[in-house]
Scaffold this motif. Structure first.
Motif, PDB file in Angstrom:
ATOM      1  N   GLY A 154       4.906   6.283  -1.136  1.00  0.00           N
ATOM      2  CA  GLY A 154       4.305   5.943   0.140  1.00  0.00           C
ATOM      3  C   GLY A 154       2.829   6.262   0.221  1.00  0.00           C
ATOM      4  N   LEU A 155       2.189   5.698   1.249  1.00  0.00           N
ATOM      5  CA  LEU A 155       0.759   5.872   1.448  1.00  0.00           C
ATOM      6  C   LEU A 155       0.390   7.334   1.666  1.00  0.00           C
ATOM      7  CD1 LEU A 155      -2.003   4.476   1.817  1.00  0.00           C
ATOM      8  CD2 LEU A 155      -1.448   4.234   4.246  1.00  0.00           C
ATOM      9  N   THR A 206       0.821  -1.211   0.000  1.00  0.00           N
ATOM     10  CA  THR A 206       0.000   0.000   0.000  1.00  0.00           C
ATOM     11  C   THR A 206       0.854   1.260   0.000  1.00  0.00           C
ATOM     12  OG1 THR A 206      -0.223  -0.197   2.409  1.00  0.00           O
ATOM     13  CG2 THR A 206      -1.985  -1.124   1.065  1.00  0.00           C
ATOM     14  N   GLY A 207       1.763   1.326  -0.980  1.00  0.00           N
ATOM     15  CA  GLY A 207       2.520   2.545  -1.206  1.00  0.00           C
ATOM     16  C   GLY A 207       1.725   3.508  -2.057  1.00  0.00           C
ATOM     17  N   LEU A 208       2.395   4.254  -2.919  1.00  0.00           N
ATOM     18  CA  LEU A 208       1.730   5.267  -3.735  1.00  0.00           C
ATOM     19  C   LEU A 208       0.633   4.661  -4.612  1.00  0.00           C
ATOM     20  CD1 LEU A 208       1.540   8.149  -4.929  1.00  0.00           C
ATOM     21  CD2 LEU A 208       3.238   7.414  -6.619  1.00  0.00           C
ATOM     22  N   ILE A 209       0.991   3.658  -5.435  1.00  0.00           N
ATOM     23  CA  ILE A 209       0.016   3.077  -6.357  1.00  0.00           C
ATOM     24  C   ILE A 209      -0.976   2.186  -5.601  1.00  0.00           C
ATOM     25  CG2 ILE A 209      -0.313   1.629  -8.386  1.00  0.00           C
ATOM     26  CD1 ILE A 209       0.937   4.329  -8.987  1.00  0.00           C
ATOM     27  N   GLY A 210      -0.457   1.288  -4.770  1.00  0.00           N
ATOM     28  CA  GLY A 210      -1.344   0.412  -4.026  1.00  0.00           C
ATOM     29  C   GLY A 210      -2.277   1.187  -3.113  1.00  0.00           C
ATOM     30  N   GLY A 211      -1.760   2.212  -2.449  1.00  0.00           N
ATOM     31  CA  GLY A 211      -2.600   3.015  -1.582  1.00  0.00           C
ATOM     32  C   GLY A 211      -3.672   3.766  -2.350  1.00  0.00           C
ATOM     33  N   SER A 212      -3.313   4.281  -3.521  1.00  0.00           N
ATOM     34  CA  SER A 212      -4.295   4.985  -4.353  1.00  0.00           C
ATOM     35  C   SER A 212      -5.373   4.029  -4.836  1.00  0.00           C
ATOM     36  CB  SER A 212      -3.590   5.660  -5.531  1.00  0.00           C
ATOM     37  OG  SER A 212      -2.670   6.641  -5.080  1.00  0.00           O
ATOM     38  N   LEU A 213      -4.973   2.838  -5.225  1.00  0.00           N
ATOM     39  CA  LEU A 213      -5.931   1.790  -5.596  1.00  0.00           C
ATOM     40  C   LEU A 213      -6.892   1.510  -4.454  1.00  0.00           C
ATOM     41  CD1 LEU A 213      -3.886  -0.996  -7.428  1.00  0.00           C
ATOM     42  CD2 LEU A 213      -6.249  -0.450  -7.926  1.00  0.00           C
ATOM     43  N   LEU A 214      -6.328   1.310  -3.294  1.00  0.00           N
ATOM     44  CA  LEU A 214      -7.109   0.962  -2.112  1.00  0.00           C
ATOM     45  C   LEU A 214      -8.153   2.033  -1.810  1.00  0.00           C
ATOM     46  CD1 LEU A 214      -6.919  -1.302   0.166  1.00  0.00           C
ATOM     47  CD2 LEU A 214      -5.671   0.399   1.475  1.00  0.00           C
ATOM     48  N   LEU A 215      -7.734   3.281  -1.820  1.00  0.00           N
ATOM     49  CA  LEU A 215      -8.638   4.371  -1.482  1.00  0.00           C
ATOM     50  C   LEU A 215      -9.753   4.523  -2.517  1.00  0.00           C
ATOM     51  CD1 LEU A 215      -6.019   7.000  -0.245  1.00  0.00           C
ATOM     52  CD2 LEU A 215      -7.484   5.510   1.150  1.00  0.00           C
ATOM     53  N   ARG A 216      -9.416   4.326  -3.791  1.00  0.00           N
ATOM     54  CA  ARG A 216     -10.458   4.431  -4.822  1.00  0.00           C
ATOM     55  C   ARG A 216     -11.460   3.282  -4.702  1.00  0.00           C
ATOM     56  NH1 ARG A 216     -10.779   7.753  -9.207  1.00  0.00           N
ATOM     57  NH2 ARG A 216     -12.666   7.342 -10.412  1.00  0.00           N
ATOM     58  N   LEU A 217     -10.980   2.069  -4.450  1.00  0.00           N
ATOM     59  CA  LEU A 217     -11.878   0.933  -4.274  1.00  0.00           C
ATOM     60  C   LEU A 217     -12.785   1.158  -3.069  1.00  0.00           C
ATOM     61  CD1 LEU A 217      -9.310  -1.924  -4.971  1.00  0.00           C
ATOM     62  CD2 LEU A 217     -11.235  -1.297  -6.453  1.00  0.00           C
ATOM     63  N   GLY A 258      12.939  12.851  -9.316  1.00  0.00           N
ATOM     64  CA  GLY A 258      12.596  13.045  -7.915  1.00  0.00           C
ATOM     65  C   GLY A 258      12.015  11.817  -7.247  1.00  0.00           C
ATOM     66  N   GLY A 259      11.800  10.734  -8.010  1.00  0.00           N
ATOM     67  CA  GLY A 259      11.241   9.515  -7.434  1.00  0.00           C
ATOM     68  C   GLY A 259      12.257   8.733  -6.632  1.00  0.00           C
ATOM     69  N   PRO A 260      11.799   7.735  -5.864  1.00  0.00           N
ATOM     70  CA  PRO A 260      12.709   6.919  -5.053  1.00  0.00           C
ATOM     71  C   PRO A 260      13.725   6.186  -5.926  1.00  0.00           C
ATOM     72  CG  PRO A 260      10.423   6.579  -4.388  1.00  0.00           C
ATOM     73  CD  PRO A 260      10.380   7.355  -5.661  1.00  0.00           C
ATOM     74  N   ASP A 274       4.898  -3.563   6.248  1.00  0.00           N
ATOM     75  CA  ASP A 274       5.297  -2.625   7.288  1.00  0.00           C
ATOM     76  C   ASP A 274       4.145  -2.399   8.275  1.00  0.00           C
ATOM     77  OD1 ASP A 274       6.770  -0.572   8.642  1.00  0.00           O
ATOM     78  OD2 ASP A 274       5.553   0.895   7.550  1.00  0.00           O
ATOM     79  N   PRO A 275       4.317  -2.734   9.559  1.00  0.00           N
ATOM     80  CA  PRO A 275       3.230  -2.570  10.533  1.00  0.00           C
ATOM     81  C   PRO A 275       2.720  -1.127  10.639  1.00  0.00           C
ATOM     82  CG  PRO A 275       4.970  -3.945  11.443  1.00  0.00           C
ATOM     83  CD  PRO A 275       5.496  -3.372  10.168  1.00  0.00           C
ATOM     84  N   ALA A 276       3.629  -0.154  10.559  1.00  0.00           N
ATOM     85  CA  ALA A 276       3.201   1.243  10.656  1.00  0.00           C
ATOM     86  C   ALA A 276       2.294   1.613   9.476  1.00  0.00           C
ATOM     87  CB  ALA A 276       4.413   2.169  10.704  1.00  0.00           C
ATOM     88  N   THR A 277       2.627   1.109   8.283  1.00  0.00           N
ATOM     89  CA  THR A 277       1.785   1.385   7.116  1.00  0.00           C
ATOM     90  C   THR A 277       0.420   0.733   7.282  1.00  0.00           C
ATOM     91  OG1 THR A 277       3.735   1.542   5.689  1.00  0.00           O
ATOM     92  CG2 THR A 277       1.619   1.168   4.609  1.00  0.00           C
ATOM     93  N   ARG A 278       0.385  -0.487   7.830  1.00  0.00           N
ATOM     94  CA  ARG A 278      -0.912  -1.133   8.079  1.00  0.00           C
ATOM     95  C   ARG A 278      -1.754  -0.296   9.043  1.00  0.00           C
ATOM     96  NH1 ARG A 278       2.305  -5.872   8.449  1.00  0.00           N
ATOM     97  NH2 ARG A 278       1.923  -6.100  10.691  1.00  0.00           N
TER      98      ARG A 278
END
Length: 340
Positions: free
Chosen positions: A129-130, A15-26, A225-227, A39-43
């Motif tokens: 990142g998320l 659930t980084g940039l792409i996964g997080g964006s997917l998640l929020l749209r769904l 500027g990306g990772p 990553d527990p903090a991300t969860r």
């Protein structure tokens, strides 16, 4: 798998940039969705944004209709194996990685070609990142899907979901053709941006250059500027094709250099005019729209050939419906000779 009724159960792994964006749209579309990240903090952050985020990957994906794999490219084959082992055989699996041939080969070797559909949404940002994720990031994106001969049913279900929820322009391509096109459309630009920004970083007048930098420098170096680790994984994952297309770019750069050294204004202008034509075509493409229908249950060779030819010709889908024993595609093709 129809998104409109809200009955689809989805999961997003990574659930980084792409996964997080997917998640929020769904989530915003009303789907039953769960997210998982190593990553527990991300969860915890996922849970704080109102999405179920179990500690165990297996709990997040079990019983789902579709699972999106959004982790780093090197982790995808192992994650695919793990997720496939705890999901139903009818669960559609897909990824969002920027290279497709290796993961497609891994899926076929694992006997998952009937339900794994390699995917790549053509969207991103120079952050990660998320915290940088947005439900609007993927809206209307060109979204490559790579249908396989044994996976046409999975392709149709996934294409329908992406069109319904993300308003995606689904671009069907073979995995090798995707990697070749993406090398020049996305991967080589990261190298060029890195080279330009790197040269400025080493320049004796670095601070003066940055003080004078305007649109041309900013636009030309945005993806630098990306990772760096993410970019390196992308380039290494498509190394042979990136090197081949980088050679083609070098040829053009050599022609520009030769014309400049020779003071040949005519040759320099001709090369720049050629480049200008490609740039102008980005915003001025006219499309023709057509519909094409295939039997839903019979041999799919003709349907697969049609889809791959559509994507290779620069076309995309905005409709996919299976009704009354037939699948109907709404397709858009750059104006010119028709397919076939």
């Amino acid at each position: 798998m129809g998104a409109a009724n809200g009955q689809v159960r989805a999961a997003v792994v990574g659930t980084g940039l792409i996964g997080g964006s997917l998640l929020l749209r769904l989530r915003d579309a009303g789907l039953d969705v769960a997210g998982w990240d190593p990553d527990p903090a991300t969860r915890r952050h996922v849970a704080e944004r109102g999405v179920v985020a179990p500690d165990a990957l297996e709990e997040a994906v079990a019983g789902r209709d579709v699972v999106f794999l959004c982790g780093p490219l090197p982790t995808l084959p192992a994650t695919l194996t793990r997720v496939a082992g705890v999901t139903d055989d009818r669960c559609v699996l897909t990824d969002v990685g920027s290279t497709k041939a290796d993961v497609a080969t891994a899926a076929t070797a694992q006997g998952l070609g009937h339900r794994f559909v390699p995917g790549h949404p053509m969207a991103g940002a120079d952050r990660a990142g998320l915290a940088a994720a947005s439900p609007a990031l993927l809206d209307g994106a060109a979204w490559v899907l790579c249908p396989a001969p044994s996976g046409m049913a999975a392709f149709r279900r996934l294409a329908t979901l992406l069109i319904d929820v993300f308003h995606a322009q689904v671009v069907p391509m073979s995995a090798p053709e995707h990697d070749t096109a993406a090398a020049l459309a996305s991967h080589v630009p990261h190298l060029l941006a890195g080279a330009l920004a790197g040269a400025v970083q080493r320049a004796a007048l670095r601070d003066a250059v940055l003080a004078l930098a305007a649109g041309s420098f900013t636009d030309g170096t945005r993806v630098a500027g990306g990772p760096p680790v993410r970019t390196a994984n992308m380039l290494l994952g498509n190394r042979d094709r990136v090197l081949a297309e980088l050679g083609a770019v070098r040829n053009v750069l050599d022609e520009l250099t030769d014309a400049l050294e020779a003071g040949d204004a005519e040759a320099l202008t001709a090369r720049l005019d050629e480049a200008r034509a490609a740039r102008a075509a980005l915003g001025a493409r006219a499309y023709t729209t057509h519909r094409c229908e295939f039997p839903a249950e019979l041999e799919h060779a003709g349907e697969l050939a049609y889809l791959r030819e559509l994507g290779a010709a620069g076309g995309h889908l905005t409709g996919c419906r299976v009704e009354a024993g037939a699948v109907t595609y709404t397709a858009h093709l750059p104006a010119g000779p028709p397919l076939g």
